[in-house]
Design a protein around this motif. Sequence first.
Motif, PDB file in Angstrom:
ATOM      1  N   LEU A  56       1.988   7.395   6.286  1.00 31.10           N
ATOM      2  CA  LEU A  56       2.477   8.001   5.043  1.00 31.10           C
ATOM      3  C   LEU A  56       2.059   7.175   3.831  1.00 31.10           C
ATOM      4  O   LEU A  56       1.645   7.721   2.802  1.00 31.10           O
ATOM      5  CB  LEU A  56       3.995   8.130   5.086  1.00 31.10           C
ATOM      6  N   ALA A  57       2.171   5.852   3.951  1.00 29.44           N
ATOM      7  CA  ALA A  57       1.785   4.973   2.841  1.00 29.44           C
ATOM      8  C   ALA A  57       0.277   5.041   2.596  1.00 29.44           C
ATOM      9  O   ALA A  57      -0.176   5.033   1.443  1.00 29.44           O
ATOM     10  CB  ALA A  57       2.213   3.539   3.132  1.00 29.44           C
ATOM     11  N   GLU A  60      -0.459   8.136   0.827  1.00 24.40           N
ATOM     12  CA  GLU A  60      -0.021   7.977  -0.564  1.00 24.40           C
ATOM     13  C   GLU A  60      -1.076   7.211  -1.365  1.00 24.40           C
ATOM     14  O   GLU A  60      -1.387   7.561  -2.506  1.00 24.40           O
ATOM     15  CB  GLU A  60       1.305   7.218  -0.608  1.00 24.40           C
ATOM     16  N   GLU A 160       3.774   9.537   1.269  1.00 27.61           N
ATOM     17  CA  GLU A 160       5.108   8.952   1.298  1.00 27.61           C
ATOM     18  C   GLU A 160       6.076   9.636   0.332  1.00 27.61           C
ATOM     19  O   GLU A 160       7.229   9.898   0.668  1.00 27.61           O
ATOM     20  CB  GLU A 160       5.014   7.459   0.965  1.00 27.61           C
ATOM     21  N   TYR A 163       7.130  13.017   1.566  1.00 30.11           N
ATOM     22  CA  TYR A 163       7.979  12.828   2.741  1.00 30.11           C
ATOM     23  C   TYR A 163       9.400  12.461   2.320  1.00 30.11           C
ATOM     24  O   TYR A 163      10.381  13.024   2.828  1.00 30.11           O
ATOM     25  CB  TYR A 163       7.389  11.732   3.625  1.00 30.11           C
TER      26      TYR A 163
END
Length: 264
Positions: A56-57, A60, A160, A163
Amino acid sequence: MKDELLDAHRMGKLMLFVGAGVSANLGLPTWNALIAHIAEELGYDPKIFATYGTPLALAEFYKKQKGGLGPLRSWMDREWHKPTTNISMSDIHRLITQGNFSRIYTTNYDRWLEYAHDAFGVKYHKVASVADLASVIDGRRQIIKFHGDFDADDSIVLDETSYFQRLNFDTPLDIKLRNDVLGSSVLFIGYSLNDLNIRLLFYRLTEMWGRSTLASARPRSYIFTNRPNPVAQEILSHWGIQMIVSEEDDPEKALTEFLQELVT
């Protein structure tokens, strides 16, 4: 298979929640392949890049570097929908279309559920936005794209920020889920028991019922897996979710046999 589950399906009181494991049976790219592609686009060594943060990071970071997810979404759309994939050959997708599910929720971005319904001649209405909710046809199966759809970049829950926003559970789709789940059992297929996102969803479902005046009448929900996990089984049972464990080692064969018994 539990009689309650069979009864819920027969009566049209069973909602299906479809995860990435169902699409994985079609040979779609994995998260590792996605992160490797992000690394290459940004000029990083894939193995080193993968150590810089969670998927997710990293997504991002890509979004910040590129100013959006558009190019990545386009690549995913192409890679997830290869013309060589023949959805009519997927027994799992065929059985899903044949099931007595008035609503199918999915956290998958791809269109294979929709393509399967087209291939097997089952009418449906796709719900991925507020606008879609306004045009739902009564009595027609709904496919709800809970984490977004490739047709709209801003709907996709991949980085991120999106999410974390998804975890608030306060969007129109969340309100719809709360309404839908109060009258039905839920069956989860294609999910990892270690997936934090889906575990949070289990918790949220329990919360939704706990706030209802009908909490004592909550229908049982289920998750199918071919991996025994006594820890998850104990925790999920307290959340009103029963594990159904197959003794078949091959996940595709296990899910196919389970769906065959459920819907035929």
